[in-house]
Design a protein around this motif. Structure first.
Motif, mmCIF file in Angstrom:
data_model
loop_
_atom_site.group_PDB
_atom_site.id
_atom_site.type_symbol
_atom_site.label_atom_id
_atom_site.label_comp_id
_atom_site.label_asym_id
_atom_site.label_seq_id
_atom_site.Cartn_x
_atom_site.Cartn_y
_atom_site.Cartn_z
ATOM 1 N N THR A 1 0.837 -1.209 0.000
ATOM 2 C CA THR A 1 0.000 0.000 0.000
ATOM 3 C C THR A 1 0.867 1.252 0.000
ATOM 4 O OG1 THR A 1 -1.801 -1.107 1.162
ATOM 5 C CG2 THR A 1 -1.744 1.299 1.292
ATOM 6 N N PHE A 2 1.877 1.273 0.869
ATOM 7 C CA PHE A 2 2.777 2.431 0.919
ATOM 8 C C PHE A 2 3.529 2.598 -0.397
ATOM 9 C CE2 PHE A 2 2.837 1.856 5.735
ATOM 10 C CZ PHE A 2 2.000 2.943 5.948
ATOM 11 N N LYS A 3 3.964 1.500 -0.959
ATOM 12 C CA LYS A 3 4.688 1.559 -2.234
ATOM 13 C C LYS A 3 3.781 2.084 -3.340
ATOM 14 C CE LYS A 3 7.581 -1.230 -5.319
ATOM 15 N NZ LYS A 3 8.144 -2.574 -5.584
ATOM 16 N N LYS A 4 2.539 1.627 -3.341
ATOM 17 C CA LYS A 4 1.583 2.040 -4.373
ATOM 18 C C LYS A 4 1.388 3.550 -4.366
ATOM 19 C CE LYS A 4 -3.241 1.380 -5.799
ATOM 20 N NZ LYS A 4 -4.503 0.662 -5.521
ATOM 21 N N TYR A 5 1.325 4.135 -3.176
ATOM 22 C CA TYR A 5 1.084 5.574 -3.070
ATOM 23 C C TYR A 5 2.376 6.373 -2.852
ATOM 24 C CZ TYR A 5 -3.791 4.222 -2.963
ATOM 25 O OH TYR A 5 -5.027 3.699 -3.300
ATOM 26 N N LYS A 6 3.506 5.726 -3.179
ATOM 27 C CA LYS A 6 4.820 6.384 -3.198
ATOM 28 C C LYS A 6 5.179 7.020 -1.848
ATOM 29 C CE LYS A 6 4.525 7.246 -8.166
ATOM 30 N NZ LYS A 6 4.521 8.252 -9.231
ATOM 31 N N VAL A 7 4.941 6.240 -0.814
ATOM 32 C CA VAL A 7 5.282 6.685 0.538
ATOM 33 C C VAL A 7 6.631 6.077 0.921
ATOM 34 C CG1 VAL A 7 4.556 6.773 2.948
ATOM 35 C CG2 VAL A 7 2.825 6.730 1.127
ATOM 36 N N LYS A 8 7.580 6.915 1.279
ATOM 37 C CA LYS A 8 8.881 6.417 1.742
ATOM 38 C C LYS A 8 8.699 5.747 3.098
ATOM 39 C CE LYS A 8 13.589 7.860 2.909
ATOM 40 N NZ LYS A 8 14.525 9.006 3.047
ATOM 41 N N ILE A 9 9.372 4.611 3.295
ATOM 42 C CA ILE A 9 9.217 3.841 4.540
ATOM 43 C C ILE A 9 10.536 3.814 5.308
ATOM 44 C CG2 ILE A 9 8.677 1.581 5.522
ATOM 45 C CD1 ILE A 9 7.078 1.015 2.947
ATOM 46 N N LEU A 10 10.456 4.085 6.594
ATOM 47 C CA LEU A 10 11.600 3.885 7.492
ATOM 48 C C LEU A 10 11.128 3.015 8.647
ATOM 49 C CD1 LEU A 10 13.279 7.426 7.640
ATOM 50 C CD2 LEU A 10 14.169 5.376 6.534
ATOM 51 N N ARG A 11 11.844 1.906 8.875
ATOM 52 C CA ARG A 11 11.446 0.917 9.886
ATOM 53 C C ARG A 11 12.506 0.802 10.964
ATOM 54 N NH1 ARG A 11 10.310 -4.214 6.021
ATOM 55 N NH2 ARG A 11 10.773 -5.238 8.019
ATOM 56 N N THR A 12 12.073 0.738 12.219
ATOM 57 C CA THR A 12 13.045 0.628 13.307
ATOM 58 C C THR A 12 13.736 -0.737 13.322
ATOM 59 O OG1 THR A 12 11.296 -0.042 14.841
ATOM 60 C CG2 THR A 12 11.866 2.301 14.786
ATOM 61 N N ASP A 13 13.077 -1.782 12.806
ATOM 62 C CA ASP A 13 13.746 -3.088 12.790
ATOM 63 C C ASP A 13 14.915 -3.108 11.824
ATOM 64 O OD1 ASP A 13 11.991 -2.910 10.607
ATOM 65 O OD2 ASP A 13 11.749 -5.078 10.475
ATOM 66 N N GLN A 14 14.883 -2.237 10.805
ATOM 67 C CA GLN A 14 15.971 -2.173 9.828
ATOM 68 C C GLN A 14 16.953 -1.044 10.110
ATOM 69 O OE1 GLN A 14 13.898 -1.773 6.081
ATOM 70 N NE2 GLN A 14 13.563 -3.978 5.885
ATOM 71 N N LYS A 15 16.463 0.086 10.586
ATOM 72 C CA LYS A 15 17.293 1.286 10.738
ATOM 73 C C LYS A 15 17.575 1.652 12.191
ATOM 74 C CE LYS A 15 17.585 2.285 6.332
ATOM 75 N NZ LYS A 15 18.893 2.288 5.624
ATOM 76 N N GLY A 16 16.976 0.911 13.129
ATOM 77 C CA GLY A 16 17.090 1.331 14.519
ATOM 78 C C GLY A 16 16.268 2.594 14.732
#
Length: 717
Positions: free
Chosen positions: A685-700
């Motif tokens: 869904t986020f990708k479809k609407y071109k929303v950048k994602i930042l996740r704490t499991d990946q980036k802290g």
């Protein structure tokens, strides 16, 4: 040179270059030669470290424990072990009380055959947080083992120094009750069990935990005791000095070869005085343990020793109690920058407490415990537990009055160097009143800027599978925290109950203290799930909270209501439209829940437009709640969205995301969590609407800082 090689920083490198040029200018060629040799030596060590970190992890099925590193904490077993000369940190969840008793009383070397996983230690997940990978690398440990099942344990008959120390520790634990046994193993052998962790926290809060870090006090006591004993037996001074060397080696073995003990022993045995003694000691430590200055203990023990050697020559005009107090204050001021760099807090009464408890520990407890332990080896066991229970009652009483130490934040490298330099100059110019006060004022100003950030920020703190978001205004004018994180408590049998830190004590609280947060103005607890409010009481115990914001639906949860009552903090029942001033704007409550049950769709939803960017914090709001929110606010637009329910498929309705048009979604989620968050459908869904994602499991941790009218994003990893 040392820190320029092992942990490069331009400021440190510039200081080294200037010093090097000065040495050449003054024609200190022997010094330059020594630096060059050491530089090659340290560079080779760093290259070797990098090679080990880049190598693929081996598959292991056998490990030989370093026997005196064994710790049993409830059903948790941990130790350091070796396989083919390589060290590993090992963890295992014990399966039965019988297995627990076996490892608690293990006093033989052995080989453990197992099935399990080998992996690299975790890097830091929060800004200024604990970096397990760096910590273990400083001990030459590059991988850790998590044992799933122990296949068999083969006992061995070989003897080593680690085994002797282990036998002494187990003997003390089996012959003396707690807490007496903890003080005995701590002060005599440098070993504190996990059962002592609660009292360790209290001693740390009072600023006197260093009394358990074996160093000069204990070394001086044992060396003097040994020398007096030999002299009484008729030995000559020369023979005593010779025998002091093997005794020092034996004492180092019995205390686990800790750097602070080695430093004190070298100083005691090297026949040099003043700074020459410190210099020789430092060089020897660098050769036998090249990474000792990468550890907090190594840095502190050397700095304490260095400053003490300076104080001896600078305050000769003072005598008696006045001299003791002045030296104690000067020592605390000079060492304080390094202390707050690592621990971020300072207890001003620790200066007096160190003097008082230092005398109690050194002059009374240490000789008493040595005598009691020696008598127990002869068959006479003396129980002094009431004395230690009384001591702990006194310590707890003191803590009740001095519970909240000063939070000073973590200085940046430039501030740290300037603080250390000003502290040194303060000792040099202490007798000159005008310079003394100008230096003191300069130090106070530096501490102020270290504690109070000049840029506003919003941080999604990595608390694992949970939420905690800090809104911190300039100079700590306003601090708002949304949720505390926490873990769901799983019922355990009595033998399984371990003394462990809460999630907040490992993640949230250290971060708050590192950025100078000594109080929270408003704590918004969005709903009653444990991963949002589970660490509320632990947070309140460490950080002052002025007001807690909750919804009326949350008060229907009896266990949550009990926590609120236990905290004794002012309560605010949120209403739609409530505002909290921050960032020259307001954080506004858009919803105080839709179900009146304190569940996900009852989450408090907040919104704010800060410096031309709009932020929406939704707690665990699910799709039904999102659509109700959208119905109430049909024109709602958002730049930064804290994704609901950790990116679960039950949240982030495509219609909702399309309507609010977020540019960035922050997903607070635990690494390898059992729920499978974030869900792939949500990510699509986020990708479809071109929303950048930042996740704490990946980036802290994820931090947005407002600098020059722009929000700049940084991540901990």
């Amino acid at each position: 040179m040392y820190f320029s090689i092992f942990c490069f920083n331009w400021l440190i490198f510039l200081i080294f270059i200037c010093s090097f040029i000065f040495a050449l200018y003054r024609k200190y060629y022997s010094f330059v030669l020594l630096l060059s040799v050491l530089a090659i030596f340290f560079t080779l060590i760093k290259i070797n470290n990098q090679v080990k970190m880049s190598q693929p992890l081996p598959k292991l099925s056998q490990i030989s424990p370093i026997i005196d590193s064994i710790q049993v904490n409830g059903d948790l077993l941990s130790f350091q072990g070796k396989n083919k000369a390589q060290k590993y940190q090992v963890y295992y969840t014990l399966k039965s009380p019988k297995e627990q008793r076996f490892y608690k009383n293990l006093i033989q070397n052995c080989d453990i055959y197992f099935t399990g996983n080998v992996e690299f230690p975790e890097q830091k997940r929060n800004f200024n947080g604990f970096d397990a990978q760096k910590y273990f690398a400083s001990q030459n440990i590059y991988a850790q083992i998590t044992i799933k099942d122990v296949k068999r344990v083969e006992l061995k008959s070989n003897f080593d120094v680690h085994l002797l120390r282990r036998k002494a520790i187990v003997w003390a634990q089996n012959h003396f009750p707690q807490p007496m046994s903890d003080y005995l193993t701590g002060l005599l052998f440098g070993f504190l069990s996990k059962d002592f962790s609660q009292m360790s926290d209290i001693y740390s809060s009072l600023g006197i935990i260093h009394l358990f870090a074996l160093s000069g006090m204990q070394v001086n006591f044992f060396i003097v005791f040994f020398r007096k004993l030999l002299l009484r037996l008729g030995m000559t001074q020369e023979s005593t000095r010779i025998l002091q060397v093997p005794f020092s080696i034996f004492y180092a073995c019995m205390t686990g070869f800790s750097i602070s003990v080695l430093r004190a022993l070298f100083q005691k045995n090297i026949r040099l005085s003043g700074l020459d003694n410190i210099a020789a000691t430092t060089l020897i430590l660098m050769l036998i343990s090249p990474k000792f200055l990468l550890t907090t203990g190594g840095q502190l023990t050397l700095l304490y020793a260095f400053v003490l050697s300076l104080l001896t020559s600078h305050f000769e005009q003072f005598v008696g109690l006045r001299k003791l107090l002045i030296e104690s204050v000067a020592l605390s001021v000079v060492v304080l920058p390094l202390l707050i760099f690592d621990f971020h807090i300072f207890q001003p009464f620790s200066i007096v407490l160190t003097v008082i408890f230092g005398v109690i520990f050194d002059s009374f407890l240490l000789p008493l415990l040595l005598g009691v332990f020696s008598l127990s080896l002869l068959g006479l066991t003396i129980n002094l537990n009431p004395l230690f229970r009384l001591l702990e009652k006194v310590v707890l009483h003191l803590d009740s009055f001095l519970h909240y130490p000063f939070v000073l934040g973590q200085p940046n490298p430039l501030e740290l160097v300037m603080m250390l330099a000003l502290g040194g100059l303060l000792i040099d110019y202490f007798s000159k009143k005008k310079r003394r006060w100008s230096l003191i004022l300069s130090l106070i100003l530096l501490f102020f800027f270290s504690k109070n950030p000049i840029h506003p920020s919003i941080t999604a703190i990595d608390v694992g599978q949970g939420d905690s978001i800090l809104l911190q205004d300039t100079f700590n004018q306003e601090n708002i925290l949304i949720d505390t994180g926490g873990r769901l408590a799983i019922p355990e049998k009595s033998w399984q109950q371990a003394q462990t830190q809460t999630n907040a004590e490992k993640t949230l609280i250290p971060y708050l203290q590192s950025v100078g947060v000594s109080h929270i103005d408003q704590l918004i607890l969005t709903h009653t799930d444990a991963d949002h409010v589970g660490d509320f009481l632990n947070l309140a115990d460490k950080i002052k909270i002025k007001e807690v914001w909750v919804s009326s639906g949350e008060l229907t949860d009896s266990s949550f209501l009990a926590q609120l009552k236990a905290a004794h903090i002012a309560l605010h029942l949120t209403k739609v439209g409530d505002k909290i001033p921050i960032f020259k704007s307001n954080l506004q409550v858009l919803s105080n829940g839709y179900t009146q049950k304190g569940d996900n769709n009852d989450s408090i939803v907040t919104y704010g437009k800060f410096f031309n960017k709009s932020f929406l914090f939704t707690g665990d709001l699910e799709q039904n709640g999102e659509m109700k929110l959208l119905k109430t606010y049909p024109n709602l637009k958002v730049d930064v969205l804290k994704a609901g329910h950790h990116g679960s498929k039950t949240s982030s309705n495509p219609k909702f995301i399309k309507a609010i048009e977020p540019k960035l979604a922050l997903i607070s989620v635990g690494k390898n969590n059992r729920y499978g968050h974030p869900n792939q459908s949500t990510l699509k869904t986020f990708k479809k609407y071109k929303v950048k994602i930042l996740r704490t499991d990946q980036k802290g941790a994820i931090k947005l800082t407002q600098i020059n009218h722009q929000w700049q994003i940084t991540t901990a990893k």
